[in-house]
Design a protein around this motif. Structure first.
Motif, PDB file in Angstrom:
ATOM      1  N   GLU A 119       5.986  16.278  -9.225  1.00  0.00           N
ATOM      2  CA  GLU A 119       7.106  15.951 -10.112  1.00  0.00           C
ATOM      3  C   GLU A 119       7.765  14.626  -9.762  1.00  0.00           C
ATOM      4  O   GLU A 119       8.253  13.916 -10.640  1.00  0.00           O
ATOM      5  CB  GLU A 119       8.164  17.065 -10.089  1.00  0.00           C
ATOM      6  N   ASN A 120       7.833  14.296  -8.478  1.00  0.00           N
ATOM      7  CA  ASN A 120       8.613  13.116  -8.088  1.00  0.00           C
ATOM      8  C   ASN A 120       7.784  12.082  -7.319  1.00  0.00           C
ATOM      9  O   ASN A 120       8.328  11.304  -6.541  1.00  0.00           O
ATOM     10  CB  ASN A 120       9.821  13.540  -7.242  1.00  0.00           C
ATOM     11  N   THR A 121       6.467  12.073  -7.527  1.00  0.00           N
ATOM     12  CA  THR A 121       5.599  11.133  -6.810  1.00  0.00           C
ATOM     13  C   THR A 121       5.034  10.095  -7.767  1.00  0.00           C
ATOM     14  O   THR A 121       4.499  10.432  -8.823  1.00  0.00           O
ATOM     15  CB  THR A 121       4.450  11.875  -6.108  1.00  0.00           C
ATOM     16  N   LEU A 122       5.161   8.824  -7.378  1.00  0.00           N
ATOM     17  CA  LEU A 122       4.594   7.703  -8.115  1.00  0.00           C
ATOM     18  C   LEU A 122       3.430   7.144  -7.300  1.00  0.00           C
ATOM     19  O   LEU A 122       3.575   6.917  -6.098  1.00  0.00           O
ATOM     20  CB  LEU A 122       5.631   6.589  -8.328  1.00  0.00           C
ATOM     21  N   TRP A 123       2.304   6.942  -7.956  1.00  0.00           N
ATOM     22  CA  TRP A 123       1.100   6.460  -7.277  1.00  0.00           C
ATOM     23  C   TRP A 123       0.724   5.090  -7.814  1.00  0.00           C
ATOM     24  O   TRP A 123       0.655   4.872  -9.030  1.00  0.00           O
ATOM     25  CB  TRP A 123      -0.059   7.431  -7.507  1.00  0.00           C
ATOM     26  N   LEU A 124       0.475   4.142  -6.918  1.00  0.00           N
ATOM     27  CA  LEU A 124       0.051   2.802  -7.317  1.00  0.00           C
ATOM     28  C   LEU A 124      -1.070   2.346  -6.401  1.00  0.00           C
ATOM     29  O   LEU A 124      -0.886   2.254  -5.189  1.00  0.00           O
ATOM     30  CB  LEU A 124       1.227   1.816  -7.238  1.00  0.00           C
ATOM     31  N   ARG A 125      -2.216   2.054  -7.009  1.00  0.00           N
ATOM     32  CA  ARG A 125      -3.317   1.454  -6.252  1.00  0.00           C
ATOM     33  C   ARG A 125      -3.230  -0.053  -6.423  1.00  0.00           C
ATOM     34  O   ARG A 125      -3.311  -0.574  -7.532  1.00  0.00           O
ATOM     35  CB  ARG A 125      -4.672   1.974  -6.721  1.00  0.00           C
ATOM     36  N   LEU A 126      -3.045  -0.758  -5.309  1.00  0.00           N
ATOM     37  CA  LEU A 126      -2.868  -2.203  -5.339  1.00  0.00           C
ATOM     38  C   LEU A 126      -4.205  -2.918  -5.542  1.00  0.00           C
ATOM     39  O   LEU A 126      -5.270  -2.346  -5.302  1.00  0.00           O
ATOM     40  CB  LEU A 126      -2.228  -2.682  -4.036  1.00  0.00           C
ATOM     41  N   GLY A 127      -4.106  -4.156  -5.992  1.00  0.00           N
ATOM     42  CA  GLY A 127      -5.297  -4.971  -6.196  1.00  0.00           C
ATOM     43  C   GLY A 127      -5.062  -6.396  -5.746  1.00  0.00           C
ATOM     44  O   GLY A 127      -3.981  -6.753  -5.259  1.00  0.00           O
ATOM     45  N   GLU A 128      -6.073  -7.234  -5.934  1.00  0.00           N
ATOM     46  CA  GLU A 128      -6.033  -8.620  -5.458  1.00  0.00           C
ATOM     47  C   GLU A 128      -4.813  -9.378  -5.989  1.00  0.00           C
ATOM     48  O   GLU A 128      -4.208 -10.177  -5.279  1.00  0.00           O
ATOM     49  CB  GLU A 128      -7.313  -9.337  -5.888  1.00  0.00           C
ATOM     50  N   ASP A 129      -4.439  -9.128  -7.246  1.00  0.00           N
ATOM     51  CA  ASP A 129      -3.337  -9.885  -7.833  1.00  0.00           C
ATOM     52  C   ASP A 129      -1.985  -9.500  -7.260  1.00  0.00           C
ATOM     53  O   ASP A 129      -1.007 -10.231  -7.450  1.00  0.00           O
ATOM     54  CB  ASP A 129      -3.335  -9.715  -9.356  1.00  0.00           C
TER      55      ASP A 129
END
Length: 723
Positions: free
Chosen positions: A111-121
């Motif tokens: 419910e309260n988790t944000l997921w971000l996979r980072l990249g080169e930019d």
């Protein structure tokens, strides 16, 4: 006081594998020589629009579970127990279960988790902040502050302030997970550090990165606000190996043996199980090879084209003559893939490294694959990733084109570390003269003054390579070395060949600054005013702030104090408004002493405190500039010991930067104070350190504007009113 940079104090606000060498597979058909370059489907197809939306949604979705996954209960419980940890870092090489464990945590708290996979930019701080805003929007976090911005034009400080405000306004505590943290640059890592300090209690950030990641958690660890998992805590324990044996229905003795052979390295243990290689330990690359050898040749061909893709889909694979999907075969073979939503899968780093090594065995074919991928990335508006793969394809025209496209924003925001990280892997002599000069600027602005000057001298020695920017480098380095007349001469030489208005403005500004150290002050003021007028007509806010600061300093030198103070304060307000805090550092170095002289000590203290914090996280070169006025402030406050400490710090930093003008100023600021206290020995040591310091031309540096007569018995009577 970081909150003062971004927004009013808020109730939530905080107070406080390398690539292994390629080996030939047992099946020689794995690498076939083909003169044509393979086409791509979907995002890899340069002939049709890229599916940007799908890529973004994939970045925002944590991996889903898969049948052979082992629940890392030990690690998850440690996270739950450390409730005071503001940041949780998983740091280690590929294959230690960093992403898998964080995905398990995300599934526990959906419910309260944000997921971000980072990249080169995301090496660009503004791109990184835009990615954070996108993941907030994806998870429906209100963005009232962000929506008021021009996210493409506003500075990193304004973007950071908006992100901070929106997160602090959010009522529910969030878990914000950043996967692939190794893509953070030094600049992005500093922005992340500032964000962690500015966002209030309750929100928690998670970061998975390789050992060489740019983010440094040490300050948070020292305050008890960080939890760090490393290669010492991430491997499978014997208990986890036993649990894995039960889960897979494998003999416990065999799994325990693998756990011991590979010292608990999760990826190797799982690969060995799937490859049935349980006799002797093998490198991960060879374990992957064992999985691929039985695959049919057409499938191996496809895998080579996918070596550089972040995600795979079943549609990327052919239907074989047997009627079986190639994707089904690689799943049955046990190739380690992390499932995402929407039928996408992330190949493990060890798989991609192996496939890259095999692809590179045929350089012609590899270049074709890299080129097509780079074009696809450029279509998706991912210039840093595209530039990287254009370089891998050795397409220098495209590398130079993209780098020159990024140059205006690098200059505008003084992103010199980002310049070095982006262009550093590229062979310098292959870059355009303008980009080589830009690299020289980046070197001198990030503490490598000698290297930057040497590069600029090489450029001006060649008629084919000389540019106005290369002369600009020498103007700065000569001025900092205490040679203002040489600096003026370089500025005139640059102006003689400059055709770009921005180059002219930079050279005029720095020429005026150099004249401030000569008797030609009125001439310098006229040149500074010309630079101000031209920057205003050009609409260059960043350059205008720098020009007005130079003009104000010349007014100060001419004794027109009221006008100088007005210009300094005007620059300070404008810099805050537009978010160009880095441009405001030289202004603060002059404004703070003005406040001290006027008895406005609290204002001087506040502005120095704020900007020193900013410099530590974003602009290290500014620390030396501000340490000297800090010494004057502490002296005026009666805190003499702190004043001497700040003065010595300025001296050491200026000396390390080869900024001899600053060295002379810091010497004259505090050495005499040591003499007044009778600390002649300490002063002598400092003077000797300066005198015997070697400069690039091999001549000993002598103190500027300061001559110490150590043998005079009444030295303590000299300069008694220096402060």
């Amino acid at each position: 006081m970081l909150h003062t940079v971004f927004s009013p104090l808020h109730p939530r606000q905080s107070t406080s594998d390398s690539l292994l060498p390629a080996v030939s597979l047992g099946d020689p058909s794995f690498v076939s020589i083909r003169e044509d370059d393979l086409a791509y489907d979907g995002e890899m197809n340069g002939s049709r629009p890229a599916r940007r939306r799908g890529r973004l949604e994939t970045r925002f979705s944590p991996p889903t579970s898969f049948p052979t996954e082992l629940e890392r209960t030990r690690l998850l419980e440690a996270i739950e127990q450390h409730t005071l940890a503001r940041v949780i870092v998983f740091s280690g090489p590929s294959g230690y279960g960093k992403t898998t464990t964080l995905a398990q945590y995300a599934r526990r708290h959906p419910e309260n988790t944000l997921w971000l996979r980072l990249g080169e930019d995301d090496k660009d701080p503004r791109s990184f902040l835009r990615s954070l805003a996108q993941v907030c929007k994806h998870h429906r976090v209100p963005q009232s502050a962000w929506e008021q911005l021009d996210e493409q034009q506003d500075s990193r400080d304004i973007l950071l302030g908006a992100i901070t405000t929106d997160l602090n306004d959010h009522e529910d505590d969030l878990n914000i997970i950043l996967d692939a943290g190794e893509f953070l640059s030094v600049e992005s890592g500093r922005v992340f550090t500032t964000l962690l300090s500015a966002v209030g209690d309750g929100h928690r950030f998670f970061l998975a990165q390789h050992d060489e990641g740019a983010f440094n958690a040490a300050p948070f660890l020292a305050r008890g606000e960080a939890l760090i998992f490393t290669v010492n805590t991430l491997p499978f324990t014997e208990t986890e190996a036993h649990k894995l044996a039960d889960q897979l229905g494998e003999p416990n003795e065999a799994i325990q043996a693998l756990q011991a052979q590979y010292q608990g390295w999760p990826a190797a243990v799982m690969l060995a199980i799937h490859g049935r290689r349980q006799n002797a330990p093998l490198p991960a690359r060879l374990l992957v090879e064992q999985l691929f050898i039985p695959l049919p040749a057409p499938l191996k061909e496809t895998l080579l084209t996918l070596a550089i893709k972040d995600t795979w889909t079943p549609e990327d694979f052919p239907i074989l003559t047997s009627g079986v999907s190639g994707f089904t075969l690689i799943q049955q073979a046990g190739v380690p893939l992390t499932p995402l939503e929407d039928q996408r899968f992330v190949p493990h780093d060890v798989v991609r490294a192996f496939l890259r090594a095999e692809l590179n065995r045929n350089p012609h074919r590899a270049r074709g694959v890299y080129l097509r991928f780079a074009r696809s990335l450029e279509q998706q508006d991912l210039p840093y990733q595209a530039l990287h793969w254009f370089w891998e394809a050795r397409e220098m025209a495209d590398v130079i084109r993209l780098a020159e496209m990024l140059t205006p924003q690098w200059i505008q925001y003084s992103d010199w570390l980002l310049v070095r990280e982006t262009l550093g892997p590229v062979t310098l002599t292959l870059l355009s003269p303008q980009l080589q000069a830009l690299m020289a600027v980046a070197l001198i602005e990030t503490g490598e003054g000698s290297a930057g000057r040497e590069l600029a001298l090489r450029l001006i020695a060649s008629p084919e390579l000389v540019t106005a920017m290369s002369y600009f480098v020498l103007v700065i380095s000569s001025f900092r070395a205490g040679n203002p007349l040489e600096s003026v001469a370089y500025a005139d030489a640059g102006l003689a060949i400059a055709t770009d208005e921005a180059d002219c403005i930079r050279l005029l500004r720095t020429k005026a600054g150099a004249l401030s150290s000569t008797s030609r002050l009125e001439e310098g003021l006229g040149i500074a005013q010309e630079a101000v007028d031209r920057a205003q007509r050009l609409g260059d806010i960043s350059g205008l702030l720098a020009c007005v600061t130079t003009k104000a300093y010349l007014l100060e030198q001419l004794g027109r104090s009221d006008e100088a103070l007005e210009e300094y304060e005007r620059t300070h307000v404008a810099g805050r408004h537009h978010g160009f805090l880095n441009r405001s550092v030289p202004m603060v170095a002059h404004l703070a002493p003005y406040y001290v002289a006027l008895g406005r000590l609290a204002e001087a203290d506040a502005i120095l405190d704020e900007f020193l914090l900013m410099c530590e996280s974003r602009y290290p070169l500014g620390t030396s500039m501000l340490s000297l006025p800090l010494a004057g402030l502490r002296h005026a406050q009666g805190q003499k010991e702190l004043a001497i400490m700040a003065g010595k710090r300025a001296f050491e930093l200026f000396l390390a930067e080869k900024n001899m003008l600053g060295v002379g100023d810091s010497l004259s600021y505090f050495v005499y104070d040591e003499l007044l206290d009778g600390n002649i020995q300490d002063a002598q040591l400092i003077y000797d350190k300066l005198f015997f310091q070697e400069y690039p031309d091999g001549n000993p540096i002598k103190s500027t504007q300061v001559t110490l007569k150590w043998s005079e018995p009444k030295a303590q009577d000299q300069q008694a009113s220096h402060f």
